[in-house]
Each structure stands twice: as C-alpha cells, then as structure tokens.
Motif scaffolding. Sequence first.
Motif, short mmCIF file in Angstrom:
data_model
loop_
_atom_site.label_atom_id
_atom_site.label_comp_id
_atom_site.label_asym_id
_atom_site.label_seq_id
_atom_site.Cartn_x
_atom_site.Cartn_y
_atom_site.Cartn_z
N ASP A 421 0.82 -1.20 0.00
CA ASP A 421 0.00 0.00 0.00
C ASP A 421 0.86 1.26 0.00
O ASP A 421 2.10 1.19 0.00
CB ASP A 421 -1.01 -0.02 1.16
CG ASP A 421 -0.37 0.20 2.54
OD1 ASP A 421 0.81 0.59 2.60
OD2 ASP A 421 -1.07 -0.02 3.54
N ALA A 422 0.20 2.41 0.00
CA ALA A 422 0.91 3.68 -0.14
C ALA A 422 1.81 3.98 1.06
O ALA A 422 2.70 4.82 0.98
CB ALA A 422 -0.10 4.81 -0.35
N GLN A 423 1.56 3.30 2.21
CA GLN A 423 2.40 3.48 3.39
C GLN A 423 3.47 2.40 3.52
O GLN A 423 4.14 2.31 4.54
CB GLN A 423 1.55 3.49 4.66
CG GLN A 423 0.69 4.74 4.86
CD GLN A 423 -0.55 4.71 3.99
OE1 GLN A 423 -1.18 3.68 3.81
NE2 GLN A 423 -0.92 5.86 3.45
N GLY A 424 3.58 1.54 2.51
CA GLY A 424 4.59 0.49 2.54
C GLY A 424 4.17 -0.74 3.32
O GLY A 424 5.03 -1.50 3.78
N ARG A 425 2.85 -0.97 3.46
CA ARG A 425 2.36 -2.14 4.19
C ARG A 425 1.78 -3.15 3.21
O ARG A 425 1.10 -2.79 2.25
CB ARG A 425 1.29 -1.70 5.20
CG ARG A 425 1.82 -0.75 6.26
CD ARG A 425 0.72 -0.20 7.13
NE ARG A 425 -0.21 0.64 6.39
CZ ARG A 425 -0.98 1.58 6.95
NH1 ARG A 425 -0.92 1.78 8.26
NH2 ARG A 425 -1.81 2.30 6.22
N PRO A 426 2.01 -4.44 3.45
CA PRO A 426 1.51 -5.48 2.53
C PRO A 426 -0.01 -5.59 2.57
O PRO A 426 -0.65 -5.45 3.61
CB PRO A 426 2.16 -6.77 3.04
CG PRO A 426 3.29 -6.33 3.90
CD PRO A 426 2.87 -5.03 4.50
N ILE A 427 -0.59 -5.87 1.40
CA ILE A 427 -2.01 -6.21 1.26
C ILE A 427 -2.04 -7.62 0.68
O ILE A 427 -1.78 -7.83 -0.51
CB ILE A 427 -2.75 -5.25 0.30
CG1 ILE A 427 -2.53 -3.80 0.72
CG2 ILE A 427 -4.23 -5.58 0.24
CD1 ILE A 427 -2.98 -2.79 -0.34
N GLU A 428 -2.35 -8.61 1.51
CA GLU A 428 -2.31 -10.00 1.06
C GLU A 428 -3.37 -10.24 0.01
O GLU A 428 -4.54 -9.89 0.18
CB GLU A 428 -2.52 -10.95 2.24
CG GLU A 428 -1.38 -10.89 3.26
CD GLU A 428 -1.63 -11.79 4.46
OE1 GLU A 428 -2.67 -12.48 4.46
OE2 GLU A 428 -0.80 -11.79 5.38
N ASN A 429 -2.96 -10.84 -1.10
CA ASN A 429 -3.89 -11.09 -2.20
C ASN A 429 -3.85 -12.57 -2.61
O ASN A 429 -4.36 -13.39 -1.88
CB ASN A 429 -3.63 -10.11 -3.35
CG ASN A 429 -4.32 -8.76 -3.13
OD1 ASN A 429 -5.43 -8.69 -2.64
ND2 ASN A 429 -3.65 -7.69 -3.49
N GLU A 468 -12.43 -7.48 -2.42
CA GLU A 468 -12.31 -6.22 -1.71
C GLU A 468 -10.84 -5.80 -1.58
O GLU A 468 -10.51 -4.62 -1.77
CB GLU A 468 -12.95 -6.33 -0.32
CG GLU A 468 -14.46 -6.44 -0.33
CD GLU A 468 -14.96 -7.85 -0.67
OE1 GLU A 468 -16.18 -8.02 -0.81
OE2 GLU A 468 -14.13 -8.78 -0.79
N ARG A 469 -9.97 -6.76 -1.29
CA ARG A 469 -8.55 -6.41 -1.15
C ARG A 469 -7.92 -6.07 -2.49
O ARG A 469 -6.96 -5.29 -2.56
CB ARG A 469 -7.79 -7.54 -0.47
CG ARG A 469 -8.00 -7.55 1.03
CD ARG A 469 -7.03 -8.48 1.72
NE ARG A 469 -7.16 -8.40 3.17
CZ ARG A 469 -6.48 -9.13 4.03
NH1 ARG A 469 -5.59 -10.00 3.57
NH2 ARG A 469 -6.66 -9.01 5.33
N VAL A 470 -8.43 -6.65 -3.57
CA VAL A 470 -7.92 -6.28 -4.89
C VAL A 470 -8.24 -4.81 -5.15
O VAL A 470 -7.38 -4.03 -5.62
CB VAL A 470 -8.54 -7.16 -5.99
CG1 VAL A 470 -8.17 -6.62 -7.37
CG2 VAL A 470 -8.07 -8.60 -5.85
N ILE A 471 -9.48 -4.40 -4.85
CA ILE A 471 -9.86 -3.00 -5.06
C ILE A 471 -9.05 -2.11 -4.10
O ILE A 471 -8.65 -1.00 -4.47
CB ILE A 471 -11.37 -2.82 -4.87
CG1 ILE A 471 -12.12 -3.66 -5.91
CG2 ILE A 471 -11.77 -1.35 -4.99
CD1 ILE A 471 -13.63 -3.65 -5.75
N CYS A 472 -8.82 -2.60 -2.90
CA CYS A 472 -7.96 -1.88 -1.96
C CYS A 472 -6.58 -1.63 -2.57
O CYS A 472 -6.06 -0.51 -2.53
CB CYS A 472 -7.83 -2.68 -0.66
SG CYS A 472 -6.59 -2.07 0.50
N ALA A 473 -6.00 -2.67 -3.16
CA ALA A 473 -4.67 -2.54 -3.77
C ALA A 473 -4.69 -1.58 -4.95
O ALA A 473 -3.76 -0.78 -5.13
CB ALA A 473 -4.17 -3.92 -4.22
#
Length: 611
Positions: A421-429, A468-473
């Motif tokens: 993400d924009a803060q450098g945190r992983p978004i598990e996909n 939802e996490r895909v759209i988050c990414a």
Amino acid sequence: MRLLLIHSDHIEYEARKKTKVAEEDVVPKDALDEALAVFCAVESVDEENIGDAVRQAAGEIITTARQLGTTNIMIYPYAHLSSDLASPEAAVSALRGIEEGLAGEDDFVVKRAPFGWYKAFSLSCKGHPLSELSRTIVPGEAAAAPKKEIQHEFFVFTPEGERKDAAIYAEENTPLASLIRKELGYPGPEGVEPVHVDLMRAKELVEYEPRSDVGNLRWMPRGKLIRDLLADYVLARVLEYGGMPVETPVMYDLGDQAIAEHAAKFGERQYRFKSGNRDMMLRFAACFGMFSIMHDMHISPNTLPMKLYELSTYSFRHEQKGEVIGLKRLRAFTMPDMHTLCRDADGALAAFEEQLAIGWKSGEDLETPLVGVFRCTRDFFDQYELWVKGIVAKSGVPMLIEVLSERTHYWIAKADLAAIDAQGRPIENPTVQIDVESADRFDIKYYTPEGMEVHPPILHCSPTGSIERVICALLEKTGVQEVPSFPTWLAPTQVRLVPVAERHVCFAEEISARLNAACIRADVDDREESVNKKVREAGMDWAPYVAVIGDQEAETGRLTVTIRKLSEKKKPYKEMMSEDELIQAVKMETAGKPFRPLYTPRLLSQKPRFI
C-alpha cells in the motif's frame, strides 16, 4: 468452560434424536430428585489443557454440592452457554472426565445426560439464594502440557537459486523489503489511515453500512461494476484452467464433526448462532461446501486433479472491531476460492506451480505489482528444497522463504502474494496452499486399482485474493501515481464525451451510442456546466479518455482526446483521433479482459449523487 449450577427438586431428561456427533451406548432417559443440575459448555480454550479444565470444574461442583448439602448430581451438556465451543471429541472427553472425577466421591450419585442428542428435559428449581449459580473455568497455563515452541527461519531465494540473508533485503527501498520488514516484525507506520479509505468514498465506489455490523459494506454502482468485472476476470481464468464452478451455502451445522473440527481452527473469529435447536456458523471460506461436495462424489484417480471453484459471496470472519478498516480487513468479504483435489504429492506440486503462476499473472493484469513469501515446514523444505528454488526461478523475482520447525496448520506449504500500500504495508492477495488434513477430516477419498483407500492432498487457491482487497490494492496504488487511474478495462467510465454547448449534445450522444455498441463504456456530460468544470470532473472520475466536442469536432469528425495514462500532473496529453481510432485505442488496452456495460445513466444529468 461455562457451568450453570441449579439446585433442583427434580431434573429429568429424555434423548430423542441423534446429531452427527452423538455419543453411542447412552442412557436415553433418566432423572434425579434433590439434585445439583450442572449445565456445562466445553469451550475451545479448554482444549489447551483439558485435564486442568476438568479438575477445576469437578472441584467447583464438589464445593457447591457440599455447600448445598446434596449428593445427587446430574451433568447436562448445554452448548448454549457459549459461542466458542470445543470440538465434539474434546467436549465428550471433558464431560466424561468430570463424571469420573465426581464419581470418585464415595457418597455422590452422578448421572450424565448424553452428548450430541436433541433432548427434552424438565427442571424444578428450588428458588433459594444459592439455587442458581454460574462459573467460568479457564484452564491454567502452569498446569498445561508443554507446547512445542515453533521456530521460524527466514531467508530469501533469488531466481538464480542463491540463498540470501533476509535482513539485507529489509534495508532496501523496494516492495519486497516492505513485505520482509512486516514478516520479520519491524515496526511499521502506526495510526496512519490507508489512502484507499477516503478514495473508496470520494469515487462513489463503496461505503460503510451503519445499519449493519462493522466490516459490512454497501456498494454503489461504480464500485459494483468494478467488483463484478473482477469476478468475471477470475471466472475466466479458472475456466481456462479447467475449474468447475459450484455454489454452496453460507451457513453450516456445528453438530457435524468435520465442520466443528474445521471451525475450531479459527477460534473466536466466527459468527455463530442458533437455528432452532441447532448450533450454526457462517462460513469463513468456501472450504466447507466444496469439501462436502467432494465427500459425496465418486472420485476416480483418472479424473484427478479435479478443481472446484466458487466466488464466495460472502465469507465471514469476526475480526476485532478496532482492526476492521476500509477494504483491507472486513467481517464480510468476497473470496474467489478454488480447491483442487490432487492424486498425490507430485500432482499437488505440479498444480501448485500452475496456480502460483496464475496468481503472479493476476498482478500483471490488474496492474498491481506483487511480492511473495513461500512458507513450509522443515520436513517439506528438506525434501523439496530444489523444487522450492524452482518455483522462485519460474516466478522470476526473489521471494522470502519462511521455514517452520513444525506443522501448526492444515497446510504443509503455501505461497502468499501481496501488493504494497501507499504506506509500505503489505495487502495479502493471491494464495496457494497444500492441505494435508481436510481429506481425512471430511473423508474425501478415492481407491487405487489395487483397492487401496487414499485421502489425497487438496490445494486451496485464491487467484487474486478477496475482491475487496484487490480493489484496496488498486486504490492504494493510485496514492503513489502522479496521475491516478484504474486499468482501462476496470474504469467505470472508459470514455467521457464533453459537449461544449447544448447544440453539441445530440452529436455526443450519437458517438456515445456507437461506442457503447462497440462494448466501450462511454457517457456524456450534458450538464449545464462550464467545459473546464466538466473536464476537471472527468479527471476526478479518472476517465481514461476524455473527448471535448465542439463545432470543429462536429464538422470534421476528428476528436481532441485527452489520454489519462499518457498525461503528466500539470500537462495533459492530447491527441487527435477519429471515432474508429478511439475505439481501436480502447480495444487495444482492454483486449482479453471482461466487459460489462455502464452501471450508471449514459447522461450525467440523470446520474444521482450517492455521497
């Protein structure tokens, strides 16, 4: 463990109907007068130290019985006292242990109602100040059997097969470094709200639903369109791969032993409820239904690997309220879920490679770069180290490797891919996992030509991770883009036509009709606003192509088109195009991707505001 202790004049029960986890060889009907009725619910926490839970419970019952001056005790299994129950086997073990502990008192008469039966009972409570008591038993850690301490070893494999120290990569400014820092426990940004939370509302995609539980959302037309296109994308990939779509229920009976055991692995992160006399739960994945289908199927080794797929709308996980935020962590989410029944270990490894490749490809198609971690047990790594190096080589990028000293889950190996993400945190996909427990638990089997019964490995795979996490990414990526945009095939509006004056609206509508007929989502900003404002709002809608239509365009048929992906922040990129050239440009960008028509009115004057 929860106990409800009632001093009774009389208690009587009759077992009437068995559940799937019912005890056998029971006393179907019994009664006691002048008895302490002990209603008991054995909880999942008791499984950590059944012996201590039983010892404490028996002690509480003996103390209460002595205080009340009664020697008759009826133990009555009563699951309704808790929403976090132990497995049926653990519950029966605990109840028998309590019965045996009480029976050791020479003057006690102890009876126990059977576990796993629907029972009728009658009870007459004495009604004095001590006639109704409750107790909560928590097994003590000191008396618990020592647990094996799981060791975690981290390192990096390069595509060339080299093993590197993960800490070295952690110092870099790369997406992989962000993943490694998280996995190694480095401190991350605290209290920073993810970029996508404001964007999901500002772009009228999705909003919190205040009349539902936390972590349940309402989807507006633009967001619903993106969500449906992503579902179409995954379905197309799965069908190409040979997956067979199914649909299964969202709720399951905890009286089923296999369901109860599988559910117990997720502890308190569950929605549980009563349906009549049955204890039920909402699924946290599509595993339950697919495993039930596999159990009932006639499976031949010649048909393996066999792949079942479901878009689980919805799966439910009762996440901590303070951790639920935006699209990254929800209590109700949409998970593309594929389960592959493999013939043997070699078949599982081959399918794993194929499905990991599908996961990597989804990152390319969605324009959300991914980084990966591969996790496995020590035994697996020692046996398949060359294979692990091989999947990293085929991935073409370094991967973090985590080796666990012991197996603690149903899987022996898994790969997790994440966007950053924009803060450098992983978004598990995307994820792929090799499950070595569920075929046994759900009695999924086939027979070899020699008649040998085989419970084969099962792969769990989500080609993209939750929708939802895909759209988050996708939204988080825009936080680091100079000119934020969606991939053109996902853009709710692909072409925005901006008439200069009212006399140009009809011509714009004609073009719009032809573009939509060519499977391009085009709308017309026919509102009585200035051209500058219309163009500015088209940019705020992230429309990939914006064409202003005035007298010159109406006369020549040549359109001045602003192309968002080629633009800089303060320097829009414009190009003269014919209508056919515009269609061709959009088609080139969206080739091979799913299409759905507009979900909002073609004329912006008719489009409502949702926020």
